[in-house]
Design a protein around this motif. Structure first.
Motif, PDB file in Angstrom:
ATOM      1  N   SER A  27      -9.405 -10.709   4.141  1.00  0.00           N
ATOM      2  CA  SER A  27      -7.920 -11.370   4.369  1.00  0.00           C
ATOM      3  C   SER A  27      -7.616 -11.958   3.283  1.00  0.00           C
ATOM      4  O   SER A  27      -8.457 -12.344   2.527  1.00  0.00           O
ATOM      5  N   ASP A  28      -6.251 -12.146   3.077  1.00  0.00           N
ATOM      6  CA  ASP A  28      -5.548 -12.703   1.747  1.00  0.00           C
ATOM      7  C   ASP A  28      -6.273 -12.758   0.550  1.00  0.00           C
ATOM      8  O   ASP A  28      -6.652 -13.540  -0.050  1.00  0.00           O
ATOM      9  N   VAL A  29      -6.350 -11.190   0.144  1.00  0.00           N
ATOM     10  CA  VAL A  29      -7.081 -11.063  -0.979  1.00  0.00           C
ATOM     11  C   VAL A  29      -5.903 -10.982  -2.075  1.00  0.00           C
ATOM     12  O   VAL A  29      -4.866 -10.294  -1.832  1.00  0.00           O
ATOM     13  N   VAL A  30      -6.248 -11.403  -3.247  1.00  0.00           N
ATOM     14  CA  VAL A  30      -5.264 -11.305  -4.228  1.00  0.00           C
ATOM     15  C   VAL A  30      -5.625 -10.327  -5.357  1.00  0.00           C
ATOM     16  O   VAL A  30      -6.792 -10.315  -5.949  1.00  0.00           O
ATOM     17  N   LEU A  31      -4.686  -9.140  -5.529  1.00  0.00           N
ATOM     18  CA  LEU A  31      -5.157  -8.104  -6.566  1.00  0.00           C
ATOM     19  C   LEU A  31      -3.890  -8.017  -7.562  1.00  0.00           C
ATOM     20  O   LEU A  31      -2.904  -8.353  -7.407  1.00  0.00           O
ATOM     21  N   LYS A  32      -4.624  -7.850  -8.911  1.00  0.00           N
ATOM     22  CA  LYS A  32      -3.743  -7.834 -10.072  1.00  0.00           C
ATOM     23  C   LYS A  32      -3.256  -6.317 -10.355  1.00  0.00           C
ATOM     24  O   LYS A  32      -3.876  -5.295 -10.346  1.00  0.00           O
ATOM     25  N   GLY A  33      -2.021  -6.128 -10.064  1.00  0.00           N
ATOM     26  CA  GLY A  33      -1.349  -5.204 -10.270  1.00  0.00           C
ATOM     27  C   GLY A  33      -0.710  -4.709 -11.643  1.00  0.00           C
ATOM     28  O   GLY A  33      -0.846  -5.593 -12.644  1.00  0.00           O
ATOM     29  N   LYS A  34       0.012  -3.764 -11.847  1.00  0.00           N
ATOM     30  CA  LYS A  34       0.188  -3.506 -13.261  1.00  0.00           C
ATOM     31  C   LYS A  34       1.171  -4.698 -13.970  1.00  0.00           C
ATOM     32  O   LYS A  34       1.344  -5.045 -14.911  1.00  0.00           O
ATOM     33  N   CYS A  35       2.147  -4.997 -12.935  1.00  0.00           N
ATOM     34  CA  CYS A  35       3.251  -5.822 -13.040  1.00  0.00           C
ATOM     35  C   CYS A  35       3.372  -7.320 -12.754  1.00  0.00           C
ATOM     36  O   CYS A  35       3.368  -8.194 -13.381  1.00  0.00           O
ATOM     37  N   VAL A  36       2.464  -7.463 -11.400  1.00  0.00           N
ATOM     38  CA  VAL A  36       2.317  -8.735 -10.903  1.00  0.00           C
ATOM     39  C   VAL A  36       1.229  -8.658  -9.922  1.00  0.00           C
ATOM     40  O   VAL A  36       0.637  -7.609  -9.639  1.00  0.00           O
ATOM     41  N   ASN A  37       0.811  -9.945  -9.476  1.00  0.00           N
ATOM     42  CA  ASN A  37      -0.234 -10.054  -8.716  1.00  0.00           C
ATOM     43  C   ASN A  37       0.381  -9.856  -7.177  1.00  0.00           C
ATOM     44  O   ASN A  37       0.999 -10.243  -6.901  1.00  0.00           O
ATOM     45  N   HIS A  38      -0.634  -9.436  -6.256  1.00  0.00           N
ATOM     46  CA  HIS A  38      -0.333  -8.899  -5.261  1.00  0.00           C
ATOM     47  C   HIS A  38      -1.289  -9.865  -3.883  1.00  0.00           C
ATOM     48  O   HIS A  38      -2.518  -9.490  -4.013  1.00  0.00           O
ATOM     49  N   GLU A  39      -0.485 -10.419  -3.180  1.00  0.00           N
ATOM     50  CA  GLU A  39      -1.546 -10.967  -2.166  1.00  0.00           C
ATOM     51  C   GLU A  39      -1.593  -9.880  -0.743  1.00  0.00           C
ATOM     52  O   GLU A  39      -0.439  -9.499  -0.309  1.00  0.00           O
ATOM     53  N   ILE A  40      -2.811  -9.675  -0.491  1.00  0.00           N
ATOM     54  CA  ILE A  40      -2.861  -8.429   0.292  1.00  0.00           C
ATOM     55  C   ILE A  40      -3.395  -9.080   1.827  1.00  0.00           C
ATOM     56  O   ILE A  40      -4.342  -9.981   1.774  1.00  0.00           O
TER      57      ILE A  40
END
Length: 185
Positions: A27-40
């Motif tokens: 839970s509450d994982v932060v992943l780096k996208g192409k444009c921004v970071n995403h809190e999953i």
């Protein structure tokens, strides 16, 4: 509806539900996208993203806007090289017609009240007896928050976990009420 107001308890509940379905969850994982970071909200098996939309009032639909931004989150992560196997949008209410159409077109999975048909959130809750702790008639808001701190979101977890932040006599009462509900269910 009582797993709020912020929704984080709902996210914990959904993580526990997916564990019962055989997934490994984080839970509450932060992943780096192409444009921004995403809190999953919930990551399943390291490559399935789950966005949880919690509503504190009945009759509110999860709509196209939520489906769009959930899909876009997956696209941004894929463009950054993250292997997104599936994208789920999960809610404690129903989905709008447009959200269902978009999800079907984009291959997104939906889980909500009566969605998918014959295997909706309510069906899974009944099948696995994953009743939320909010079903306890005597539990206080303070106790709900203390249980959430211990990552206890279902009656099954309350019964089986060693909980340290609630008085022993009170915990016995809550566990007994939980057992009665689960056995009756």
């Amino acid at each position: 509806m009582l797993l709020g107001p912020s929704g984080f308890k709902f996210e914990g509940f959904i993580a526990e539900l997916f564990e019962k379905l055989g997934y490994k969850t984080r839970s509450d994982v932060v992943l780096k996208g192409k444009c921004v970071n995403h809190e999953i909200d919930v990551l399943l098996n390291d490559n399935v993203i789950v966005e949880c939309k919690y509503h504190s009032q009945a009759g509110i639909y999860t709509g196209l806007k939520e489906a769009l931004y959930t899909a876009m989150r997956g696209i941004d992560l894929m463009e950054a090289g993250f292997n997104v196997e599936e994208i789920w949008l999960v809610t404690n209410t129903k989905f709008s017609r447009e959200a269902k159409e978009f999800a079907k077109c984009r291959g997104m999975k939906l889980l909500g009240w009566r969605e998918p048909e014959n295997r909706g959130l309510e069906d899974i809750i009944e099948e696995f007896k994953l009743y939320p702790i909010t079903m306890l008639s005597t539990v206080t808001n303070e106790e709900l928050n203390l249980l959430a701190m211990e990552k206890v979101y279902t009656l099954s977890s309350l019964i089986s976990k060693d909980i340290r932040n609630i008085r022993e006599d009170r915990l016995r009462e809550l566990k007994e009420e939980a057992r009665k509900i689960v056995e009756k269910g």
